[in-house]
Design an enzyme around this catalytic site. Structure first.
Site, PDB file in Angstrom:
ATOM      1  N   LYS A 189       0.809  -1.227   0.000  1.00 52.54           N
ATOM      2  CA  LYS A 189       0.000   0.000   0.000  1.00 52.54           C
ATOM      3  C   LYS A 189       0.839   1.274   0.000  1.00 52.54           C
ATOM      4  CE  LYS A 189      -4.436  -1.297   0.218  1.00 52.54           C
ATOM      5  NZ  LYS A 189      -5.472  -0.785  -0.700  1.00 52.54           N
ATOM      6  N   SER A 192       1.051  -9.851  -0.474  1.00 55.47           N
ATOM      7  CA  SER A 192       0.751  -8.418  -0.497  1.00 55.47           C
ATOM      8  C   SER A 192       0.938  -7.707   0.837  1.00 55.47           C
ATOM      9  CB  SER A 192      -0.683  -8.190  -0.995  1.00 55.47           C
ATOM     10  OG  SER A 192      -1.614  -8.914  -0.207  1.00 55.47           O
TER      11      SER A 192
END
Length: 403
Positions: free
Chosen positions: A54, A304
């Protein structure tokens, strides 16, 4: 300026985040390679600064704000990863940041966001409610709202991960991407296809929080009414408008995986690769475990994120152990006499299974007078050992079954 989402777009974003976002390791997995029959590599974005991908999109977005917008400040909403990415980026760029997080957000994620200098506001039962509060704050205060996935700059920033994958594995055949709102999937797919359009990019969602398959089928984002998954990082009810066209045009498929497979993948990554990932970060590996022979190699599975609450990690690992039959819950009927429980424990010890927990009940239905139902949680050595434990107990005269 309009976005072309061509190679120059992603190269510019990569230059912008250089020195802030670091290139994360590409870890070869002999175990997964053996399962899949092709080379499998793990893109360890769980080791990124702030613990997830992110940061890429957040820093790209914030660095492109005008001086006036930077001075006014930003507001965002997140359960954890986007919160930390925005907070870190804002601190680095000297921008005041307010982050709205759900009231039950994991304490480690809340504290990490505060340590990066952001003001944290706890509001609402979930991320959707927090988003509503954050957008209202932006309207009221003049702060710029930083969307977690539905913005061109965010998609461009996330796409830098795709360029890294091509640098590290130039002959990659398939990329497995955990998918929520679609920012990462859209960015990686468009960036990779700007260089190698033949690479298969596959999105992966938790089957109980999968908005993309239906949305792609009908041709526009469709909101889910209910989400229920341990993978909170990809639990997004409404796909993004900006990612939608890129995903429609560049993504081979969006597959779904069960909670059992996600927890199995987390366990495997911890044991075999020595990598701690959050449930959403393990989704790509879960897809590989479900259908190991269908992906063209080399396969890259993006991990992720790694921002997992310790309590969630504990539950997930136990869930994973049960999914691979290394954790057995058995129900055994014994007589309600002194010494019966001790005798059962002796027999369990003889099987080599380790007792984790034990409960017993005299009021369960279908029990005869003088019988007790004992439920035992056991650590075992795999499926064959589970069967051996049940067989051993039955051979000793017990009524025993998996529970």
């Amino acid at each position: 300026m309009p976005y072309a989402f061509d190679h120059a777009t992603f190269a510019a974003a990569a230059q912008q985040i250089d020195g802030v976002v670091h290139q994360t390791p590409m870890v070869r997995s002999p175990h997964l390679s053996e399962i899949a029959g092709v080379p499998v590599l793990l893109k360890a974005e769980n080791l990124q600064t702030t613990g997830s991908f992110k940061l890429r999109g957040a820093f790209t977005r914030l660095s492109r704000l005008s001086d006036e917008e930077k001075q006014q400040g930003v507001v965002a909403a997140s359960a954890g990863n986007h919160a930390q990415g925005v907070a870190f980026s804002a601190q680095r760029l000297g921008i005041p940041a307010r982050i709205v997080m759900p009231e039950d957000a994991a304490l480690p994620k809340v504290e990490a966001t505060r340590r990066y200098g952001a003001e944290v506001v706890l509001s609402g039962p979930d991320v959707a409610a927090a988003l509503t509060v954050a957008m209202a704050d932006a309207e009221r205060s003049g702060r710029t709202f930083i969307h977690p996935y539905d913005h061109e700059d965010v998609v461009a920033g996330q796409g830098t991960l795709g360029l890294e994958i091509l640098d590290q594995v130039p002959d990659v055949g398939t990329i497995l991407v955990p998918t929520g709102g679609g920012g990462l999937l859209a960015g990686v797919a468009a960036a990779v296809h700007s260089v190698r359009p033949e690479v298969a990019v596959v999105g992966v969602q938790a089957e109980s929080a999968a908005a993309w398959p239906e949305s792609l089928a009908v041709g526009h984002p469709v909101q889910l009414e209910r989400l229920q998954t341990m993978a909170d990082g990809i639990a997004v009810a409404l796909p993004g408008e900006v990612p939608f066209g890129l995903i429609r045009d560049h993504v081979a498929s969006v597959d779904t995986v069960s909670e059992e497979l996600i927890s199995h993948a987390m366990l495997l990554l911890a044991e075999r690769a020595k990598l701690v990932v959050e449930p959403s970060g393990a989704a790509g590996v879960a897809a590989l475990l479900e259908e190991p022979g269908i992906f063209e190699g080399p396969v890259v599975a993006i991990l992720s994120g790694g921002n997992v609450d310790p309590l969630v990690l504990l539950r997930s690992i136990r869930h994973g152990m049960r999914a691979v039959r290394r954790y057995l819950k058995a129900r055994v009927i014994v007589t309600d006499t002194p010494g019966s429980l001790a005798a059962l424990l002796v027999e369990l010890a003889a099987t080599g299974a380790n007792v984790i927990d034990i409960t017993h009940s005299r009021t369960t239905t279908n029990l005869a007078v003088g019988e007790v139902a004992v439920t035992v949680d056991l650590e075992t050595k795999g499926p064959e050992h589970c069967a051996d434990v049940i067989t051993h107990l039955r051979d000793r005269g017990y009524s025993a079954a998996e529970h």
